[in-house]
Every structure is written in structure tokens, then in C-alpha cells.
Enzyme design. Sequence first.
Site, mmCIF file in Angstrom:
data_model
loop_
_atom_site.group_PDB
_atom_site.id
_atom_site.type_symbol
_atom_site.label_atom_id
_atom_site.label_comp_id
_atom_site.label_asym_id
_atom_site.label_seq_id
_atom_site.Cartn_x
_atom_site.Cartn_y
_atom_site.Cartn_z
ATOM 1 C CG LEU A 1 -2.039 -1.008 1.243
ATOM 2 C CD1 LEU A 1 -2.802 -0.910 2.546
ATOM 3 C CD2 LEU A 1 -2.970 -0.795 0.069
ATOM 4 N N GLY A 2 1.979 1.171 0.695
ATOM 5 C CA GLY A 2 2.807 2.370 0.753
ATOM 6 C C GLY A 2 3.853 2.241 1.830
ATOM 7 N N GLY B 1 5.486 4.115 5.000
ATOM 8 C CA GLY B 1 5.347 5.187 5.979
ATOM 9 C C GLY B 1 6.712 5.537 6.525
ATOM 10 C CG PHE C 1 8.620 4.877 12.000
ATOM 11 C CD1 PHE C 1 9.909 5.085 12.462
ATOM 12 C CD2 PHE C 1 7.697 5.887 12.120
ATOM 13 C CE1 PHE C 1 10.255 6.282 13.044
ATOM 14 C CE2 PHE C 1 8.037 7.092 12.709
ATOM 15 C CZ PHE C 1 9.315 7.295 13.177
ATOM 16 N N GLY C 2 7.872 2.109 8.263
ATOM 17 C CA GLY C 2 7.745 0.758 7.736
ATOM 18 C C GLY C 2 6.794 0.719 6.566
ATOM 19 C CD GLU C 3 8.666 -2.198 2.655
ATOM 20 O OE1 GLU C 3 8.405 -3.400 2.932
ATOM 21 O OE2 GLU C 3 9.554 -1.840 1.884
ATOM 22 C CE LYS D 1 3.852 2.379 9.586
ATOM 23 N NZ LYS D 1 3.348 3.705 9.876
ATOM 24 C CG ASP E 1 3.320 13.208 12.868
ATOM 25 O OD1 ASP E 1 3.257 14.403 12.517
ATOM 26 O OD2 ASP E 1 4.031 12.363 12.307
#
Length: 729
Positions: A372-373, A375, A377-379, A394, A490
Site C-alpha cells: 500500500l505504501g 510510511g 517507519f515501515g511498509e 504495517k 503527529d
Amino acid sequence: MHRLEVREYLHIRSRLSDSSSAMARWLLQILVISSLHLISLSSQQESRFVYENFLNQEHLYLDKSAKVLPSGLLQLTKSLEHQIGHAFYKKPIELSASRPLSFSTHFVCALVPKPGVEGGHGIAFVVSPSVDFSHAESTRYLGVFNVSTSESSSFRVLAVELDTIWNPDFKDINNNHVGIDVNSPLSVGIASASYYSDIKGINESISLLSGNPIQVWVDYVGNMLNVSIAPLEVQKPSRPLLSQPINLSENFPNSSRLFVGFSAATGTAISNQYILWWSFSTSRGTLQRLDISKLPEVPHPRAPHKNFSPWIIILVVCLAAVVLAVLAGIYFRRRKKYSEVSETWEKEFDAHRFSYKSLFKATKGFSKDEFLGKGGFGEVYRGNLPQGREIAVKRVSHNGDEGVKQFVAEVVSMRCLKHRNLVPLFGYCRRKRELLLVSEYMPNGSLDEHLFDETKPVLSWPQRLVVVKGIASALWYLHTGADQVVLHRDVKASNIMLDAEFNGRLGDFGMARFHEHGGNAATTAAVGTVGYMAPELITMGASTGTDVYAFGVFMLEVTCGRRPVEPQLQVEKRHMIKWVCECWKKDSLLDATDPRLGNEYLPEEVEMVMKLGLLCSNIVPESRPTMEQVVLYLNKNLPLPDFSPYTLGIGTFAPVLVDAASLVVSSASWSWSAPSMSSSSANHSPYACQSGDQPWGQTLDTKNSLHIVPEPEKPKTLSAGVKTVTLPA
Ligand SMILES: *[C@@H]1O[C@H](CO)[C@@H](O)[C@H](O)[C@H]1NC(C)=O
Ligand SMILES: *[C@@H]1O[C@H](CO)[C@@H](O)[C@H](O)[C@H]1NC(C)=O
Ligand SMILES: *[C@@H]1O[C@H](CO)[C@@H](O)[C@H](O)[C@H]1NC(C)=O
Ligand SMILES: *[C@@H]1O[C@H](CO)[C@@H](O)[C@H](O)[C@H]1NC(C)=O
Ligand SMILES: *[C@@H]1O[C@H](CO)[C@@H](O)[C@H](O)[C@H]1NC(C)=O
């Protein structure tokens, strides 16, 4: 004459083998052997013969099942039930009053049991005045005797039996014995099959049914009958197995001639019973010596299941080894592939734990198609659980286990946060250096894609307003509605997810704090994204006020359709807050609106949201509204307070100076602080979800509903003071 022939033969044979004329040798062998196998020297007193094999059946009387096999074996019984076979030397031994009877015989026999069946019944060496055994019976009578045979009858016979069946009524001692029978199946002398080993000085037992050839010696001299047996490779034992005094002249009173030969029988117990070699003489000294090398081969029928060649067995073993190795390899690879880390402290979180295997399967092995993408800190991967639930997984890598426990505890606590504008978290999975967070899949991706991706249809103003209101409601819930004060830390467009109905969902709960526990101490206080970070964040740390600041920036972002800082723009537009304020000062606030919206909006609403954004992003924390107030303003339940673009702190962009290291850390992060830890409620597990009505599932839009949430109990186990923790997406 015969002896001459033998010498000649041997002579020629040795010459031929020297000259290696194989063909001639072969022809000669055929010629000579056939005449030699039976060497018979007989006179009126003397009778002597040897059968090195039985191919030449001269002087041989066979009856019933007895026959000579092509190999030269004399087969007395084949492996069928109730067989009898006889083989006698046709020329009888003449008896005379002048010369008392004496004889020696030496033969090799083999009793080969049929596989899977009890072997029997045995072989007898027979001395009889007649070769007519038509009244004899099979089984234990060995083809010699019958039921009515008894010592008292006139039936005269001498039999030396190798008996492999135990018949207690014949006083048999076991099923492997040698006996001397005189006119009756009841043995007069009997011994267990064995031989005296001259080398070892002990009796060695022999199994008659081993199928191996056995030598038998029967000697009758001076009214003494001696019987010995031995395996093939052993010399005649110095001590006989049986030594029985018998007056054979007395036993055969009316006979002038005696026949010698063999009898064998089977019953339900079955053996192939063979004579391989037979030498006989009425004078002991002239007995032919046995040459083992010339003996015919004894066929050994094998059980079908044993009928594998060694190569097949080796092949099968090798194959099995290879298959085992492959399976073991697969097993260990799978174990490594799906291995997880689990510690005792995680027991209480078991319910929220996913197995790596299930996540691996759900995401089709974290395939590219499900990606999906990426981020901060991780995929993130999309997945389908077996129940049909769509999930987002994630994968967060981490360097150490430090902080993981706290993090997991928070992940689990996150499950208690229930609000329709939060992305629901299902659970987690832990592996070495990796943490996987499982949350609900949001089909429409993140808000910033819709705001900034030119290829996507424009989000209408009402849609944007719904998102803004939803996120405000979620933040308000986090700040006041949960067990602890939860800071998101955030808030920004890329952390807002859109569900199927285009509701904003606060999510992608990043790892900033977790990362921080993982070792990057420099970012302890300042976690967030540049442009959304309140100026006091560095010095004071995160608070509800810093969340409000970020939310203010977010509102402007949604309305203006631009990022907070865009260095490529001209100076006056570069910083969004400043620019919006400048527009307001010029009394053209709507100039800052996202051009993609066109005129499709209510100017009052846009202006209100922009002003509220400026109010929230006031650099003076005390001047910012609470999220509760923000919700009320957005829902027009409360008019905006009186302020202008010239009010202190409004429209001031105060760049937060952060080092490069913490820029990397920018992502969503949760944190909570426990404001008052004084409280009670001993039994309350910090990880158990609060039961009871939670009104947070819906956006609260009236002033009256603000206080219907009971003040949550503060968990006892959380340490006092501000506690900051990391939470997942
Ligand atoms: C047993 O054998 C003897 C001698 O050969 C014979 O006379 C007798 O009839 C036989 N008895 C049976 C029952 O066959
Ligand atoms: C060997 O067997 C014979 C005959 O059965 C017996 O007389 C003798 O005592 C045995 N000898 C030993 C050493 O067992
Ligand atoms: C028979 O065996 C005895 C010893 O048991 C021995 O003295 C005798 O010489 C043997 N007779 C023959 C013919 O081998
Ligand atoms: C054996 O029997 C015959 C005939 O009955 C007799 O003449 C002879 O003396 C006997 N021999 C011995 C050693 O008893
Ligand atoms: C949003 O999600 C829904 C449900 O999956 C889908 O039907 C719709 O096309 C999506 N809209 C956009 C703009 O991707």
C-alpha cells in the site's frame, strides 16, 4: 576299471585346464561325469557306491513325489502338504551267515522349510528288506511307518530319522532331533540335533530346518549303530551323536537282502527335502570322500517381501534419506520463515496477537501486489484474513527489544480506543527486529493523496468539512475521553485515512515514540513533522496544546490545499500560516482557498475554518482553544472568539529548529500522559477495555453532550507523572 577311468579323467582334465580349451573340456566333462557320478563297485560281499549328484539315476529307485531336479538334487518331497518320497539303491546288500552285516554311509541332506509355514516332517535313512512302502503314511510316519506299526508286528525296518516335528506320543524330545527307529516309529535312541565339536570340545547344536546342507554319518559295525551329524564345513565328529547297540542280523531274521535308501514326508508342516550327495559302503575304509565344491546348489525359496535386491534397498534408503532431508529443510525454513518472538510478559496480550503465519498468508507473503505504501517507519500491506476481514499490516523494523514491552502494552491499550474517526487497531505480531501492527484497511487511502494528487477527483468542500469535523471529534476524544490523555502528536493530512464513506480516520499511528525508545535519544522531546510542530514542543514537550497547533495547521492545509511549508513558492506564500494571515490582513482571506475548489463552497464556512486554523496555530499555547472548543466552533455551537490578524501570536510562523536526525522521525505518534495518578480502582486492568456506553463512536455536535462521558478511572499500574508511550497503526 572304474579307478582307471577316474585317474584318466583327472589327468585329462588338468591338461585341458592348462591349455584352456574350454569347449573340449566341457564336452569331456559331460561325457565322463555322466559315467562317473555313479561309481559302483560290487562283489558278492562288498557293496559300494557314491552319488556325487543324482543326474545319473542308474540303480536308483524313486517313488511318489521323489524326483531328481535338473541341478542334480534328489528332491524327496516338494513343498506341498502330505507328500511322501522314497529313493532306494536298487541293488540290495547281500547278507550271508559267514560275514556279519556292517556298513557305513555318509550323505548330505537339506531340509528347506516353505516360507511362512512350519517346516516338516523330516528325512529318514532306511534299511529295509523291501522297497514297497505302499502302506506307509506321511506326516510323523515319515513315509516308513503307519498307524498300526508297532514293535510287536512282523514289519521289519531300520530308520535313522532327522525329525523336525515334536510328537510326544513317539517320545520325541523336541522338534529338532535325530532318532534311531527299529521296526517302530518309537525311537530306541534319540538325541537333540547337535554335534561334538572337536575343536571347542563341546556339543554344538544344529538347526535341521535351517535349510543349510547337513552331513550325516551312519555306521554299523559289530552290532553297534553310530549316528553323527555336522554342518557342511565340519569334519566327522570324533564322538557320535547316537551310539546304539543293535543286532541287525537278529532284526532281519528271514532276509538275505537288504535295501538302503531314504524316505521323507510332509504333513501340514511342509519342507522341501533334498539329498545332495550320498556315499555308501559295506566296508568302512573305502567310503568316498565328500567334495563340498561339487555339491549342487540348494534352492532357497524366499518370502516375497524379502525378495528385494540390495540395490533396490539401497535406492529406497537413499530416496528416503533425500526426502527426509528435503522435508527437514522445508520444516526448518518454514520455522524460520514464520518464526516469532514471544516472551512471558506478552502472555496477557495473547488475545491481541496475530501469528506471523496468518499475516503472511493474509498478505500473500507480503507481495508487491498488496503493497500500500511506505510510511515513516515501515511498509504497509493490505491483507485478507480468513474471516473475510480486510486488514492493513504495517511492518516496523526495530533494532532492540528496549521499549518493545511498553510499546506492546500500548498497542493493546489502543484497542480500547473506540471512535468512528479513529482507524481501529486489531493487534500485533512480534518477530526478531520486527513488529507488525494490524489495523483495519481503509479503502480510500490517506487524505493527502486526495488533496495533492492531481489525478484524483477533487475533494469537495463539504467532504473536507466532514473530514475536519471528524478528526476534531477524534482528537477531542483522545484528549478527554479515554482512560488516559492520549496525544496523537503527529496530526497531518498524510496521517488521516479515508474510509469507504470518506469519513476522516485518524490513524497511521506512527512509531516516533517507539523509535525513540529504540535508541534515538535526540528526538525525545521533539517528535512530529516540521510545519506542524508547535514552537514550544522542543522546550516543553508534547501536550494537548501541541496537538491543537498541528490540527490548526491541518485545517489550513485542507482549506488551502497546500502543504504548510513550500520552499519553491515565492517568499510571501512560502509559509502557509503567514500567507493566510497576510490574505486576511488584506481582507481577502478567500484568496488563500484551494483553487481546485473553485466557487463550490460557503465563504463563511471556509473563512471560519481558516480563522479557526489560525487561532489553533497561535504560537502562544495559552491562546489556543481546546479540542472541545474546536469541535464546538466547527459545529457552530459556539461563535469564534473575537480576534484579528494583528492579535498577538496569530499568523506567526515560528520555525522549529530540529536536527536532521529527528526529521527522519517525522511520522504520527501517540503518546499519553497520566495527569493524576492518585486514583483507586485496584482491580482495573490497564489493558482491559472500559465497558459501558462510550458516546465517542459518533461526532458530538451539541454543547449539552459534552459532559456525558464519565471521568474514566485512572489505571493504577501506570507510573506517576507524564508517561509517554508509542502506539501503532
Ligand atoms: C501298516 O503297515 C503294515 C506293513 O506294511 C501293513 O501290513 C498294514 O496293513 C498297515 N496298516 C495300515 C492301517 O495301513
Ligand atoms: C554331547 O552329546 C552327547 C550325546 O547327546 C552326550 O552324551 C554328551 O554328554 C554331550 N557332551 C557335552 C560336552 O555336552
Ligand atoms: C561307535 O561309537 C563308539 C563310541 O561311542 C566307538 O567306540 C565305536 O568305535 C564307534 N563305532 C563305529 C563303527 O564308528
Ligand atoms: C546276533 O543275532 C544272531 C542271530 O540271532 C546271533 O547269532 C548272534 O550271536 C547275535 N550277535 C550278538 C553279538 O549278540
Ligand atoms: C472509496 O472507497 C469505496 C469503497 O471501497 C470505493 O467504492 C470508491 O470508489 C473509493 N473512492 C475513491 C475516490 O477511491
